[in-house]
Design a protein around this motif. Sequence first.
Motif, PDB file in Angstrom:
ATOM      1  N   UNK B 147      -0.450  25.463  34.915  1.00  0.00           N
ATOM      2  CA  UNK B 147      -1.592  25.672  35.799  1.00  0.00           C
ATOM      3  C   UNK B 147      -1.205  25.734  37.275  1.00  0.00           C
ATOM      4  N   UNK B 148       0.012  25.277  37.604  1.00  0.00           N
ATOM      5  CA  UNK B 148       0.419  25.410  39.010  1.00  0.00           C
ATOM      6  C   UNK B 148       1.444  26.529  39.156  1.00  0.00           C
ATOM      7  N   UNK B 149       1.440  27.462  38.184  1.00  0.00           N
ATOM      8  CA  UNK B 149       2.499  28.477  38.163  1.00  0.00           C
ATOM      9  C   UNK B 149       2.578  29.297  39.438  1.00  0.00           C
ATOM     10  N   UNK B 150       1.441  29.533  40.072  1.00  0.00           N
ATOM     11  CA  UNK B 150       1.487  30.371  41.283  1.00  0.00           C
ATOM     12  C   UNK B 150       2.207  29.653  42.413  1.00  0.00           C
ATOM     13  N   UNK B 151       1.904  28.368  42.572  1.00  0.00           N
ATOM     14  CA  UNK B 151       2.605  27.605  43.610  1.00  0.00           C
ATOM     15  C   UNK B 151       4.078  27.473  43.258  1.00  0.00           C
ATOM     16  N   UNK B 152       4.356  27.337  41.969  1.00  0.00           N
ATOM     17  CA  UNK B 152       5.751  27.149  41.567  1.00  0.00           C
ATOM     18  C   UNK B 152       6.564  28.425  41.788  1.00  0.00           C
ATOM     19  N   UNK B 153       5.919  29.565  41.661  1.00  0.00           N
ATOM     20  CA  UNK B 153       6.628  30.813  41.960  1.00  0.00           C
ATOM     21  C   UNK B 153       7.047  30.818  43.424  1.00  0.00           C
ATOM     22  N   UNK B 154       6.155  30.335  44.283  1.00  0.00           N
ATOM     23  CA  UNK B 154       6.506  30.252  45.699  1.00  0.00           C
ATOM     24  C   UNK B 154       7.693  29.311  45.890  1.00  0.00           C
ATOM     25  N   UNK B 155       7.699  28.211  45.162  1.00  0.00           N
ATOM     26  CA  UNK B 155       8.825  27.273  45.254  1.00  0.00           C
ATOM     27  C   UNK B 155      10.120  27.967  44.841  1.00  0.00           C
ATOM     28  N   UNK B 156      10.031  28.748  43.761  1.00  0.00           N
ATOM     29  CA  UNK B 156      11.233  29.435  43.296  1.00  0.00           C
ATOM     30  C   UNK B 156      11.677  30.505  44.285  1.00  0.00           C
ATOM     31  N   UNK B 157      10.700  31.135  44.945  1.00  0.00           N
ATOM     32  CA  UNK B 157      11.054  32.125  45.965  1.00  0.00           C
ATOM     33  C   UNK B 157      11.768  31.457  47.137  1.00  0.00           C
ATOM     34  N   UNK B 158      11.310  30.256  47.488  1.00  0.00           N
ATOM     35  CA  UNK B 158      11.985  29.523  48.559  1.00  0.00           C
ATOM     36  C   UNK B 158      13.430  29.279  48.155  1.00  0.00           C
ATOM     37  N   UNK B 159      13.619  28.882  46.897  1.00  0.00           N
ATOM     38  CA  UNK B 159      14.967  28.668  46.389  1.00  0.00           C
ATOM     39  C   UNK B 159      15.773  29.957  46.394  1.00  0.00           C
ATOM     40  N   UNK B 160      15.119  31.041  45.979  1.00  0.00           N
ATOM     41  CA  UNK B 160      15.795  32.335  45.954  1.00  0.00           C
ATOM     42  C   UNK B 160      16.250  32.731  47.355  1.00  0.00           C
ATOM     43  N   UNK B 161      15.351  32.522  48.321  1.00  0.00           N
ATOM     44  CA  UNK B 161      15.681  32.887  49.702  1.00  0.00           C
ATOM     45  C   UNK B 161      16.896  32.133  50.199  1.00  0.00           C
ATOM     46  N   UNK B 162      16.937  30.846  49.881  1.00  0.00           N
ATOM     47  CA  UNK B 162      18.076  30.041  50.325  1.00  0.00           C
ATOM     48  C   UNK B 162      19.362  30.532  49.679  1.00  0.00           C
ATOM     49  N   UNK B 163      19.294  30.778  48.374  1.00  0.00           N
ATOM     50  CA  UNK B 163      20.506  31.194  47.676  1.00  0.00           C
ATOM     51  C   UNK B 163      20.966  32.582  48.132  1.00  0.00           C
ATOM     52  N   UNK B 164      20.015  33.486  48.304  1.00  0.00           N
ATOM     53  CA  UNK B 164      20.384  34.860  48.637  1.00  0.00           C
ATOM     54  C   UNK B 164      21.013  34.953  50.020  1.00  0.00           C
ATOM     55  N   UNK B 165      20.583  34.080  50.921  1.00  0.00           N
ATOM     56  CA  UNK B 165      21.039  34.177  52.309  1.00  0.00           C
ATOM     57  C   UNK B 165      22.326  33.412  52.540  1.00  0.00           C
ATOM     58  N   UNK B 166      22.792  32.737  51.500  1.00  0.00           N
ATOM     59  CA  UNK B 166      23.814  31.729  51.671  1.00  0.00           C
ATOM     60  C   UNK B 166      25.204  32.344  51.486  1.00  0.00           C
ATOM     61  N   UNK B 167      26.178  31.928  52.292  1.00  0.00           N
ATOM     62  CA  UNK B 167      27.517  32.489  52.173  1.00  0.00           C
ATOM     63  C   UNK B 167      28.570  31.411  51.932  1.00  0.00           C
ATOM     64  N   UNK B 168      28.315  30.201  52.455  1.00  0.00           N
ATOM     65  CA  UNK B 168      29.331  29.142  52.416  1.00  0.00           C
ATOM     66  C   UNK B 168      29.804  28.774  51.020  1.00  0.00           C
ATOM     67  N   UNK B 169      28.862  28.503  50.118  1.00  0.00           N
ATOM     68  CA  UNK B 169      29.289  28.036  48.796  1.00  0.00           C
ATOM     69  C   UNK B 169      29.917  29.156  47.974  1.00  0.00           C
ATOM     70  N   UNK B 170      29.306  30.349  48.004  1.00  0.00           N
ATOM     71  CA  UNK B 170      29.846  31.412  47.153  1.00  0.00           C
ATOM     72  C   UNK B 170      31.232  31.840  47.627  1.00  0.00           C
ATOM     73  N   UNK B 171      31.446  31.755  48.949  1.00  0.00           N
ATOM     74  CA  UNK B 171      32.761  32.097  49.481  1.00  0.00           C
ATOM     75  C   UNK B 171      33.804  31.125  48.946  1.00  0.00           C
ATOM     76  N   UNK B 172      33.480  29.838  48.979  1.00  0.00           N
ATOM     77  CA  UNK B 172      34.459  28.821  48.581  1.00  0.00           C
ATOM     78  C   UNK B 172      34.725  28.854  47.073  1.00  0.00           C
TER      79      UNK B 172
END
Lengths: 279, 230, 242
Positions: B147-172
């Motif tokens: 029932x909170x799926x819409x808010x949770x999608x936003x949470x996952x998008x926040x996570x996606x944004x962080x991961x997609x923009x990130x370079x430090x961990x994937x580089x290492x």
Amino acid sequence: MLNRRLFIAIAVIFTFLACSGASASAQEQSIVLASTTSTRDSGLFDHILPLFTTKSGIEVRVVAQGTGQALDAGRRGDADVVFVHARAQEEKFVEHGFGVRRFDVMYNDFVLIGPRGDPAGIKGSPDIAVALTSIQSKKAAFVSRGDKSGTHFAELGLWKAAGVDIAAMKGSWYKEIGQGMGAALNTASAMDAYVLSDRATWLAFKNRGELEIVVEGDKRLFNQYGVILVNPARHPSVKAEPGQRFIDWLISPEGQQAIGEFNIDGQQLFFPNAEQKRS
Amino acid sequence: MSEGLDAWQLIASGDATLISIVRLSLTVTLGAVAVAAVVGLPLGALLALTRFPGRSALVVLVNGFMGLPPVVVGLTVYLLLSRSGPLGEFGLLFTPAAMVIAQALLVLPIIAALTRQTIEDLWREYRDELTAMGVGPTGRVATLLWDSRFSLITAMLAGFGRAAAEVGTVMIVGGNIDGFTRTMTTTIALETSKGDLPLAMGLGAILIGLILAINAAAWGLRLWSEQRVA
Amino acid sequence: MTKRAALTDLPLVLDRVSLSAGATTMLDRLNLAITPGAPTLVLGPNGAGKTSLLRVCMGLAAPSAGTVSWGGRTDRGLGRRAMLLQKPVMLRRSVAANVAYALAQAGCPRHRRAARTEELLDRVALLGLAARPARRLSSGEQQRVALARALAREPEILLLDEPTASLDPAATRHVEEIILMASQSGTKIVMASHDLGQVRRLAGDVVFLVRGRLCEHASVGDFFDRPSSAEAAAFIHGELVL
């Protein structure tokens, strides 16, 4: 209900992506080569590795780091072959049992890069020691890698040869950035500073601004590259057989020729000098 | 791909290297979000619905870890997955799987923390109703998550944004291996270090475009399904 | 299903039940027995403790003192009770899915759910709105969805907390009809109200609360004709009872 199905479908796609991400590592035969930024950024690997892969079917995965970091990856068993340029450390690496044997492969040379204005007045000097002494005495801005890379060690050696105790003499004019060659060149370009670079990276570098070569050709600027197979006795996971095949190819006449042929705008960057006596 | 081409030419020509880099970036990032969601959603729900000693400390920890420095995560995963590390035998270092693991760790706190907040708020609203309907603990978690799926999608998008923009961990942990673990962000870092700033900027624009496109798609999906369920 | 039928929740007995939160006392040493038969209506001024009483009867709240027993059992695990909250919460899905959800929770096997959902929606006259998002309905329609959900449990006791408080007369009548129908088919109705007319229309007996105490428990005739307490008499005559 249609809604629910859609959500489930999306969840399934996500999971599938996760799995495919994990399984993308499945590959026929490959080795991990820990090397330096100078060899990668110059484009040398783009030129020679496809030749080797076509011939042997072995994919070479290059992790480009500073020499210190690359040797450390070998020490930890995370690479199969290391291909770096800091002879003293390479020999120590083999001596301590982390590597099987070191082979000379090629050399290139360092060049001292500086701003067109040349505040230290050293342009065209044939003597790198004199040039560095002059930079230090005039406190002209100088960018150092400061990352324990082969180039960084070479730079420290040159200060020593110039009789400058850089650890004691450094001031605000001496900037250690702790990053790779490209970042050092970008920094030097932004602040019109001197910087020591390998010729290959310099030639491939595109953001030069006011920078140009001020000192080159001194024998002390030559830079020897060596290749070492990580010791499988130390790390059983090392792919010794394909790793050794890569090394054998690199020092074979064929590999050596490929290295010699590589150039940027007609200028040869690496000079093969492996001893040609192995079977 | 660095030989004098600019980014727009690359897009226009559908350059194979570029496409494989984009595909890897998306695969790794979406994979990481999926893994983090599988763990983070139940974890967040658990934190929201249960009371146990040390729960507050754990909530603070999860909230705080939303700002986990990528380099530290990368280094930690590097040491764990290294041949000399405790998980070395799997040989995952310098593979896309290692990148998924590292980014999942980065994204997990975001999804878990936002899930906890969302579920806790919804539970306040639903508590009496669900209890009166005789819904058990497992059913409760499932119902609240759904029932909170819409808010949770936003949470996952926040996570996606962080991961997609990130370079430090994937580089290492990925090693930025050409054709194997090279992503959009590590390519941008590489081209920057080569001094090819226009190409780096062009790739940056593509990355931003992709992130926007995915967010727009998720937003559209949300609007579309909210119409149906409110 | 058979196991559940074997158990009964009646009589519902409250023995010196108190409910308090901090310094506030919601229920004060209440004794009450609810037995099968015509609807019991819980009456009293706002804040008298009607909602608290229903919550305790449902098992949603545990008494701070005293005991509640359902058919002699004191565990609060859900038996054959259902409750309609004063402000029912619609799950974020369609009307039909709301009812199907309640059916699933009540143990209705999957293959029978669609038919049962239709039946229940028909009973509350919402068949035409089955596919609509439940949260978009009017409050009267939402009350009926909640009623259908409560009836899905096939309850032996149905507790209703002012189900018509915010409804217009037509909607009120509709809801009352559904409640009467449930009562006639054997469900024990316990319903809070502050509408005297509604009490006259539906009640068999009346429980009158004032400030958390049981003031009077009488048949509907006795309550209106011969109230035994001054508070009840005042309330019936529309005076303020504090």
